[in-house]
Each structure stands twice: as C-alpha cells, then as structure tokens.
Write a protein that holds these residues in place. Structure first.
Motif, PDB file in Angstrom:
ATOM      1  N   THR A 239     -15.478  11.842   6.773  1.00 47.39           N
ATOM      2  CA  THR A 239     -14.084  11.536   7.066  1.00 47.39           C
ATOM      3  C   THR A 239     -13.752  10.178   6.468  1.00 47.39           C
ATOM      4  OG1 THR A 239     -14.187  12.752   9.152  1.00 47.39           O
ATOM      5  CG2 THR A 239     -12.348  11.221   8.878  1.00 47.39           C
ATOM      6  N   VAL A 240     -12.584  10.093   5.842  1.00 48.65           N
ATOM      7  CA  VAL A 240     -12.111   8.846   5.244  1.00 48.65           C
ATOM      8  C   VAL A 240     -10.979   8.304   6.106  1.00 48.65           C
ATOM      9  CG1 VAL A 240     -11.152   7.745   3.182  1.00 48.65           C
ATOM     10  CG2 VAL A 240     -12.680   9.727   2.949  1.00 48.65           C
ATOM     11  N   TYR A 241     -11.069   7.031   6.477  1.00 47.12           N
ATOM     12  CA  TYR A 241     -10.036   6.379   7.281  1.00 47.12           C
ATOM     13  C   TYR A 241      -9.304   5.351   6.413  1.00 47.12           C
ATOM     14  CZ  TYR A 241     -12.655   8.514  11.062  1.00 47.12           C
ATOM     15  OH  TYR A 241     -13.284   9.436  11.881  1.00 47.12           O
ATOM     16  N   GLU A 242      -7.982   5.469   6.366  1.00 49.69           N
ATOM     17  CA  GLU A 242      -7.177   4.651   5.458  1.00 49.69           C
ATOM     18  C   GLU A 242      -6.053   3.956   6.211  1.00 49.69           C
ATOM     19  OE1 GLU A 242      -5.081   2.682   2.754  1.00 49.69           O
ATOM     20  OE2 GLU A 242      -7.096   3.478   2.404  1.00 49.69           O
ATOM     21  N   ARG A 243      -5.832   2.681   5.884  1.00 49.05           N
ATOM     22  CA  ARG A 243      -4.798   1.887   6.544  1.00 49.05           C
ATOM     23  C   ARG A 243      -3.386   2.297   6.156  1.00 49.05           C
ATOM     24  NH1 ARG A 243      -5.374  -4.192   4.593  1.00 49.05           N
ATOM     25  NH2 ARG A 243      -3.450  -4.356   5.792  1.00 49.05           N
ATOM     26  N   ASP A 244      -3.173   2.837   4.941  1.00 46.96           N
ATOM     27  CA  ASP A 244      -1.829   3.252   4.533  1.00 46.96           C
ATOM     28  C   ASP A 244      -1.283   4.299   5.493  1.00 46.96           C
ATOM     29  OD1 ASP A 244      -1.796   1.567   2.389  1.00 46.96           O
ATOM     30  OD2 ASP A 244      -2.162   3.114   0.873  1.00 46.96           O
ATOM     31  N   LYS A 245       0.029   4.270   5.677  1.00 49.54           N
ATOM     32  CA  LYS A 245       0.671   5.146   6.656  1.00 49.54           C
ATOM     33  C   LYS A 245       0.546   6.617   6.282  1.00 49.54           C
ATOM     34  CE  LYS A 245       5.109   5.854   9.049  1.00 49.54           C
ATOM     35  NZ  LYS A 245       4.507   5.760  10.385  1.00 49.54           N
ATOM     36  N   ASP A 246       0.627   6.928   4.977  1.00 49.37           N
ATOM     37  CA  ASP A 246       0.562   8.313   4.532  1.00 49.37           C
ATOM     38  C   ASP A 246       0.219   8.343   3.045  1.00 49.37           C
ATOM     39  OD1 ASP A 246       3.032   7.962   3.015  1.00 49.37           O
ATOM     40  OD2 ASP A 246       4.095   8.159   4.921  1.00 49.37           O
ATOM     41  N   PRO A 247      -0.003   9.541   2.478  1.00 51.64           N
ATOM     42  CA  PRO A 247      -0.402   9.616   1.062  1.00 51.64           C
ATOM     43  C   PRO A 247       0.671   9.134   0.093  1.00 51.64           C
ATOM     44  CG  PRO A 247      -0.854  11.685   2.200  1.00 51.64           C
ATOM     45  CD  PRO A 247      -0.035  10.851   3.134  1.00 51.64           C
ATOM     46  N   GLN A 248       1.925   9.035   0.556  1.00 47.05           N
ATOM     47  CA  GLN A 248       3.011   8.608  -0.329  1.00 47.05           C
ATOM     48  C   GLN A 248       3.140   7.093  -0.437  1.00 47.05           C
ATOM     49  OE1 GLN A 248       3.549  11.432   1.860  1.00 47.05           O
ATOM     50  NE2 GLN A 248       2.914  12.486  -0.016  1.00 47.05           N
ATOM     51  N   ALA A 249       2.383   6.350   0.347  1.00 42.84           N
ATOM     52  CA  ALA A 249       2.459   4.889   0.292  1.00 42.84           C
ATOM     53  C   ALA A 249       2.115   4.411  -1.115  1.00 42.84           C
ATOM     54  CB  ALA A 249       1.500   4.267   1.299  1.00 42.84           C
ATOM     55  N   ARG A 250       2.982   3.560  -1.650  1.00 44.79           N
ATOM     56  CA  ARG A 250       2.789   3.108  -3.038  1.00 44.79           C
ATOM     57  C   ARG A 250       1.677   2.085  -3.146  1.00 44.79           C
ATOM     58  NH1 ARG A 250       5.750  -1.032  -6.573  1.00 44.79           N
ATOM     59  NH2 ARG A 250       5.050  -0.476  -8.631  1.00 44.79           N
ATOM     60  N   ILE A 251       0.845   2.243  -4.154  1.00 50.45           N
ATOM     61  CA  ILE A 251      -0.221   1.292  -4.431  1.00 50.45           C
ATOM     62  C   ILE A 251       0.263   0.352  -5.521  1.00 50.45           C
ATOM     63  CG2 ILE A 251      -2.639   1.013  -5.035  1.00 50.45           C
ATOM     64  CD1 ILE A 251      -2.990   4.008  -4.421  1.00 50.45           C
ATOM     65  N   TRP A 252       0.287  -0.949  -5.225  1.00 48.41           N
ATOM     66  CA  TRP A 252       0.726  -1.951  -6.197  1.00 48.41           C
ATOM     67  C   TRP A 252      -0.331  -2.111  -7.290  1.00 48.41           C
ATOM     68  CZ3 TRP A 252       4.006  -5.454  -8.239  1.00 48.41           C
ATOM     69  CH2 TRP A 252       5.262  -5.577  -7.642  1.00 48.41           C
ATOM     70  N   GLY A 253       0.113  -2.602  -8.425  1.00 46.57           N
ATOM     71  CA  GLY A 253      -0.816  -2.992  -9.481  1.00 46.57           C
ATOM     72  C   GLY A 253      -0.647  -2.185 -10.744  1.00 46.57           C
ATOM     73  N   GLY A 254      -1.305  -2.647 -11.794  1.00 45.94           N
ATOM     74  CA  GLY A 254      -1.246  -1.971 -13.074  1.00 45.94           C
ATOM     75  C   GLY A 254      -2.083  -0.708 -13.077  1.00 45.94           C
ATOM     76  N   THR A 255      -2.146  -0.066 -14.219  1.00 44.91           N
ATOM     77  CA  THR A 255      -2.931   1.152 -14.346  1.00 44.91           C
ATOM     78  C   THR A 255      -4.426   0.823 -14.347  1.00 44.91           C
ATOM     79  OG1 THR A 255      -2.684   0.973 -16.740  1.00 44.91           O
ATOM     80  CG2 THR A 255      -1.157   2.431 -15.573  1.00 44.91           C
ATOM     81  N   LEU A 256      -5.222   1.869 -14.155  1.00 42.04           N
ATOM     82  CA  LEU A 256      -6.673   1.762 -14.212  1.00 42.04           C
ATOM     83  C   LEU A 256      -7.174   2.500 -15.448  1.00 42.04           C
ATOM     84  CD1 LEU A 256      -7.404   2.588 -10.469  1.00 42.04           C
ATOM     85  CD2 LEU A 256      -7.469   0.321 -11.523  1.00 42.04           C
ATOM     86  N   ASP A 257      -8.212   1.972 -16.060  1.00 41.43           N
ATOM     87  CA  ASP A 257      -8.823   2.679 -17.183  1.00 41.43           C
ATOM     88  C   ASP A 257     -10.292   2.888 -16.864  1.00 41.43           C
ATOM     89  OD1 ASP A 257      -8.878  -0.225 -17.534  1.00 41.43           O
ATOM     90  OD2 ASP A 257      -9.973   0.169 -19.379  1.00 41.43           O
TER      91      ASP A 257
END
Length: 372
Positions: A32-50
C-alpha cells in the motif's frame, strides 16, 4: 518469498514510490502506498523529468512500462543562447539519440504509474507524521488522525522524510544555490517569439553566474528555472509573486528584452533552495523492524546532473529484486545489500551533481561545457 505474508507500506507516491509498488506487485506482494496529496489530480510542481537509459529506463523496462514511457515522453534537443537571446549552439534530436533521455511531465508520469497498479493501492490525503513500533508491527500515523499498520516500511517521501530518524542522524544541508521556477501557460499564444526561439528544444542561457533553463513543452506550459548562487540568505525572503518578479527583473536587468518579458508575463513562481543529504557516514544497522529509504528520502541531491529521479528508480529496481529473488534469508539482509550498493552509486551521483553545481555558478560558465 520474503514478503509472502507481509504487509508493505510505501510512504510517498512520487515516481520512485509508485515504481517500487509496481515492481513488488508484479510478484503479488501486498503493498500500500500512502500519499500526502489530496487526490491523483493534485498538480506536481517542477520541470519535466528525463529518464536515462542506464538507470531510470532500466527500472521502467523491468516494470513493463518502457514502451508506454516512450509513447508519452518527448525527445528534446538543446539550444544555447547568450544573455541577449542570440543563439550560440544547438544540439539536435536524431534517430540515434531520441531515446537517450526523453522528457516527461511529472503529472503524466504519475498517471502512467498509477494506471499500472492494482485498484486502491494508493491511499490519498495521508501525510505521514510519524512511525512507531507496536505489537510487532509498524504503526504509521497520519496528519488527519488516521493510522495504518505494516510489517515493512519503505520511505519514499522526499528529502524531509521523518522516517529517516530510524536509519540515520545525518542532517540535510543547503548547498548555497537558489532555483526560482516559473510557468507560462499556452506559450505559443502568450509569448510566441520566445516559443519560436525554443523551436521545441530546451533553451539554456548563462551570464555572470545567472542561469536560465527553459522547457517550452511541459504539458502545455512553458516551464523555466532561474539558477544562481545565494550570496546572503537574508537577502531572499520572498513575499509573494510580485517580489520574485521584481527581484528577477533587477537581477537580469542587463539581459535581453525577450527574457525580461518572460518574467513580466509569468503569473506563478516558486522558490526552491537546493539541498543535499550527504551519504558521509554509515546508516544505523540496529532497527526495531525492517525499514529503509529510497529516492530523495535516501540521497537528496541538487538537480544539476539530472540524477535524482534516475538514482531513485535504481533504488526501486535493486531493492525490489533483492526482496523477490530468493537469495536472502531475511528482509533486513535484502535491505542491507541494497543499501550497500546504493551508497556507492548514489554517492557518485551526488558527487557529479555537486561538481556541476560549482561549475555552473562560476561567472564564466557556459552550458556548452556540460553539453559537449
């Protein structure tokens, strides 16, 4: 199998935590993964990942997601300009290098990984405040007053992870560099001149110790980062968007109008002092129950070598293989071997990042030095 009858808790639903969950679920492990964001739609700040071929892409391949990553990620060339926006150098995308490290938006990568997991694997709105041992299990405490239990805890919740106290007393260090991030939606409409200059490439410029890195294709936004050495920490107590804008306009006053206008048009900023968790001393070997760290929680580093997420995905790959290969007699033995390997490759990644950081802050630095 070591984890056959065990409950595994992963704290943090970033790319490393979700990849770890995927790799374990391929072996039918209860995770089980526990995440602080309210839901899957919460925006993640920052640039792209490569994701790099020899690290991050290896983990994605093991997870059965490499082709899906290629379908979403965007190969990007590089354009280097001077401070007046005059192009100096371009590295183009070719058939040979297009899969080396294509860029993917953080939110899109999360969506891809979430879609690979069993239903209800991630429990949202669960900010972990502490973990304690009770009745032979870990009790995980959350800010909203709820609790969960697990036999094995994997901390993947970033550089400020509170789980770390069971593993190391090493403190986070600031590296002396500031990154100011900005976003510009619909750049092809709002700022077509700069968008055309990028021409689908990442754009980079450096002048007298001030650096600008622009990605024109971050899921519909133009995202950029301004990087500079902090001469006096008390000087940068930003109060809202306008204070950051005025600071940038003043600091970049001798840059070209094209870049000045970029700061004027930006509606949202984020300040990010860079930090590091040194791997300078061994981790604790005496732990009340099996627990370990992966990703930034284990080896936070500045982003100046593109190694952070890639190193974290190698963590997930090696740890999951150790836990499922049948070679180790206990969870802790599998964890110990992972940590020994991680100290070697993560220390090298931190060293490369620190060397680049020092080089990039030099007044005479040019991005061509790093690109080759």
């Amino acid at each position: 199998m070591l984890l056959k009858d065990s409950k595994v808790a992963i704290i943090g639903a970033g790319p490393v935590g979700l990849t770890m969950a995927r790799l374990l679920q391929q072996h039918h492990i209860d995770v089980t993964v526990y995440e602080r964001d309210k839901d899957p739609q919460a925006r993640i700040w920052g640039g792209t990942l490569d994701l790099h071929k020899d690290t991050g892409q290896k983990a994605m391949k093991k997870a059965g997601l490499l082709d899906a990553y290629y379908d979403i990620a965007v190969p990007m060339g590089i354009t280097v300009t001077d401070e007046k926006a005059k192009p100096l150098f371009t590295k183009a995308i070719t058939d040979e290098n297009r899969y080396d490290n294509p860029e993917i938006n953080r939110n899109n990568l999360r969506t891809l990984l979430l879609g690979s997991l069993w239903e209800h694997t991630v429990v949202w709105d669960r900010k972990c405040t502490d973990v304690k041992v009770s009745d032979g299990q870990w009790q995980i405490l959350f800010e909203n007053g709820t609790q969960a239990s697990a036999d094995f805890v994997i901390g993947a919740n970033g550089g400020m992870s509170g789980i770390r106290k069971y593993i190391t007393d090493t403190a986070i260090e600031e590296t002396g560099t500031m990154i100011l991030q900005g976003d510009l939606p619909q750049p092809e409409i709002q700022y077509p001149e700069l968008y055309r200059l990028c021409n689908g490439n990442r754009l980079m410029a450096a002048h007298e110790g001030n650096l600008l890195v622009i990605n024109p294709n971050n899921n519909g936004n133009l995202a950029y980062g301004v990087i500079f050495k902090i001469p006096d920490k008390t000087e940068y107590n930003f109060q809202g968007e306008e204070s950051i804008r005025q600071f940038l306009l003043e600091r970049f006053s001798n840059w070209g109008e094209l870049y000045q206008q970029l700061f004027q048009l930006t509606s949202s900023f984020r300040s990010l002092p860079t930090r590091k968790l040194p791997l300078s001393k061994p981790w604790k070997t005496s732990r009340p129950l099996p627990v370990t760290l992966i990703g930034d929680a284990a080896h936070l580093m500045p982003p100046f070598a593109g190694q952070g997420v890639n190193t974290g995905l190698m963590d997930a790959l090696i740890l999951s293989e150790n836990l499922t290969c049948g070679k180790y007699e206990s969870i802790q033995a599998a964890v110990n071997d992972y940590e020994q390997q991680m100290f070697i490759y993560a220390s090298e990644a931190q060293r490369a990042s620190s060397e680049n950081e020092i080089e990039m802050r030099h007044p005479d630095f040019s991005f061509r030095q790093l690109i080759g």
